[in-house]
Design an enzyme around this catalytic site. Structure first.
Site, PDB file in Angstrom:
ATOM      1  N   LYS A  94       0.844  -1.201   0.000  1.00 12.34           N
ATOM      2  CA  LYS A  94       0.000   0.000   0.000  1.00 12.34           C
ATOM      3  C   LYS A  94       0.876   1.247   0.000  1.00 12.34           C
ATOM      4  O   LYS A  94       0.614   2.209  -0.714  1.00 12.34           O
ATOM      5  CB  LYS A  94      -0.940  -0.013   1.215  1.00 12.34           C
ATOM      6  CG  LYS A  94      -2.070  -1.031   1.054  1.00 12.34           C
ATOM      7  CD  LYS A  94      -2.841  -1.284   2.341  1.00 12.34           C
ATOM      8  CE  LYS A  94      -3.855  -2.417   2.114  1.00 12.34           C
ATOM      9  NZ  LYS A  94      -4.488  -2.889   3.337  1.00 12.34           N
ATOM     10  N   GLN A 113      -4.760  -1.555   9.472  1.00 10.75           N
ATOM     11  CA  GLN A 113      -4.710  -2.897   8.888  1.00 10.75           C
ATOM     12  C   GLN A 113      -5.345  -3.904   9.847  1.00 10.75           C
ATOM     13  O   GLN A 113      -5.032  -3.921  11.042  1.00 10.75           O
ATOM     14  CB  GLN A 113      -3.246  -3.273   8.585  1.00 10.75           C
ATOM     15  CG  GLN A 113      -3.061  -4.574   7.848  1.00 10.75           C
ATOM     16  CD  GLN A 113      -3.587  -4.557   6.412  1.00 10.75           C
ATOM     17  OE1 GLN A 113      -3.670  -3.513   5.777  1.00 10.75           O
ATOM     18  NE2 GLN A 113      -3.939  -5.716   5.907  1.00 10.75           N
ATOM     19  N   ASP A 157     -11.073   2.839   3.880  1.00 11.65           N
ATOM     20  CA  ASP A 157     -11.564   1.458   3.795  1.00 11.65           C
ATOM     21  C   ASP A 157     -13.081   1.427   3.587  1.00 11.65           C
ATOM     22  O   ASP A 157     -13.632   0.394   3.193  1.00 11.65           O
ATOM     23  CB  ASP A 157     -11.278   0.718   5.112  1.00 11.65           C
ATOM     24  CG  ASP A 157     -10.048  -0.169   5.040  1.00 11.65           C
ATOM     25  OD1 ASP A 157      -9.765  -0.709   3.966  1.00 11.65           O
ATOM     26  OD2 ASP A 157      -9.394  -0.330   6.087  1.00 11.65           O
TER      27      ASP A 157
HETATM   28  N1  GUN Z   1      -6.819  -6.787   6.020  1.00 15.23           N
HETATM   29  C1  GUN Z   1      -7.061  -7.536   4.911  1.00 15.23           C
HETATM   30  N2  GUN Z   1      -7.733  -6.806   3.990  1.00 15.23           N
HETATM   31  C2  GUN Z   1      -7.920  -5.576   4.539  1.00 15.23           C
HETATM   32  C3  GUN Z   1      -8.537  -4.385   4.063  1.00 15.23           C
HETATM   33  O1  GUN Z   1      -9.082  -4.297   2.960  1.00 15.23           O
HETATM   34  N3  GUN Z   1      -8.522  -3.323   4.921  1.00 15.23           N
HETATM   35  C4  GUN Z   1      -7.944  -3.400   6.159  1.00 15.23           C
HETATM   36  N4  GUN Z   1      -7.978  -2.305   6.922  1.00 15.23           N
HETATM   37  N5  GUN Z   1      -7.356  -4.496   6.617  1.00 15.23           N
HETATM   38  C5  GUN Z   1      -7.345  -5.574   5.804  1.00 15.23           C
END
Ligand code: GUN
Length: 311
Positions: A55, A99, A122
């Site tokens: 990311k 995350q 998100d």
């Molecule tokens: N962990 C796995 N996929 C995601 C996601 O799309 N967003 C977040 N915040 N954590 C994750």
């Protein structure tokens, strides 16, 4: 029916990232604003570390200011909440992503609810969920995987999905339900099928668009698919692959790809389908959040029409 068209998520995500990067260059030149993404990781889960690093790399590629806050696995809930308050108040941060999963001693709901909805890239905050469900997507931040899935359907079918029958297999809060809302907003006739659905094969067979998001390896079979249908596979499942050698594994989706690709009109592969779109949509959300927080006006709206199939 010949082999279906493969919807290349990697290529479409790369085009989307190019578009965001170009738009960011213009935004920064015209206004001095640089979109800022802050990613918070608690603990040392190896998969999460990889996701977070990717990311950050993608944010750099888009021309964003990107920062990572890595906290010890024993960080208290209070300290994490305090960091989020600081990020909410920081005018150079436009997107906040915590995350998941979080360590067991931290209440995930409490953390996600503290994130400023205007920075919730998100799309998990109840305010954004509510805006999506009431059709106010122009004000919402929409969850990344669902938004990416719709773009892939449009890459195959063109921008107008009106009147098509869409069946979503899976009713999760993070994929199934938001995908259903987005397809409804596209004027599809939407059905959500799930583990208690009777005659699920017959239900899915009525679909022009199938979105598989159940988390069960290769569950959707060829005889569930109407010939020519567009199939979007959100699943990522690791299965044993003895053919590759002892102890080896491979990734498969929720769709039995080899057989379904004989029937479907278009299909996303796993890997290389929905996966790359999720991270690209996170960048799109960060760009959108920055524009809204600074009220930059319509000339900086992200134009995604080049990603749709011409119709
Ligand atoms: N962990 C796995 N996929 C995601 C996601 O799309 N967003 C977040 N915040 N954590 C994750």
């Amino acid at each position: 029916m010949p082999d279906s068209r493969i919807i290349n998520g990697k290529e479409i995500a790369a085009k989307l990232v190019d578009a965001i990067s170009a738009a960011t260059g213009k935004l920064t030149d015209a206004t001095g604003i640089t979109p800022g993404l802050s990613v918070v990781l608690v603990g040392e889960d190896p998969a999460s570390q990889v996701y977070v690093r990717n990311k950050g790399k993608m944010a750099d590629k888009c021309g964003f200011k990107s920062e990572q806050h890595t906290l010890d696995k024993d960080t208290s809930e209070a300290d994490l909440l305090s960091l989020i308050e600081d990020l909410n108040a920081d005018p150079t941060v436009h997107g906040i992503l915590v995350q998941l999963p979080l360590p067991d001693h931290i209440d995930e709901t409490k953390v996600l609810r503290l994130i400023d909805p205007a920075k919730d890239v998100d799309g998990f905050h109840p305010v954004n969920v509510g805006l999506l469900h009431s059709g106010q997507t122009d004000q919402a931040l929409v969850p990344c995987t669902p938004a990416g899935s719709i773009l892939l359907a449009k890459a195959a079918l063109g921008k107008d999905l009106s009147g098509l029958n869409a069946v979503i297999v899976g009713r999760s809060n993070i994929v199934g339900k938001p995908v259903a809302q987005l397809l409804l907003q596209e004027n599809c006739t939407v059905t959500i099928a799930h583990s208690r659905t009777r005659n699920i094969a017959d239900v899915v067979c009525a679909a022009d668009i199938v979105v598989a998001a159940v988390g069960r390896a290769e569950m959707v079979k060829a005889d569930w698919i109407k010939p020519g249908a567009t199939v979007i596979d959100v699943g990522i499942n690791r299965v044993d692959a003895p053919e590759k050698g002892p102890g080896k594994t491979r990734l498969v989706g929720d769709v039995a790809y080899t057989e379904v690709s004989q029937t479907a009109g278009a299909i996303t592969p796993v890997p290389g389908g929905v996966g790359p779109m999720t991270i690209a949509m996170l960048m799109a959300n960060t760009y959108v959040a920055a524009g809204r927080l600074h009220d930059v006006g319509t000339e900086h709206v992200l134009d995604l029409s080049a990603l749709h199939q011409d119709t």
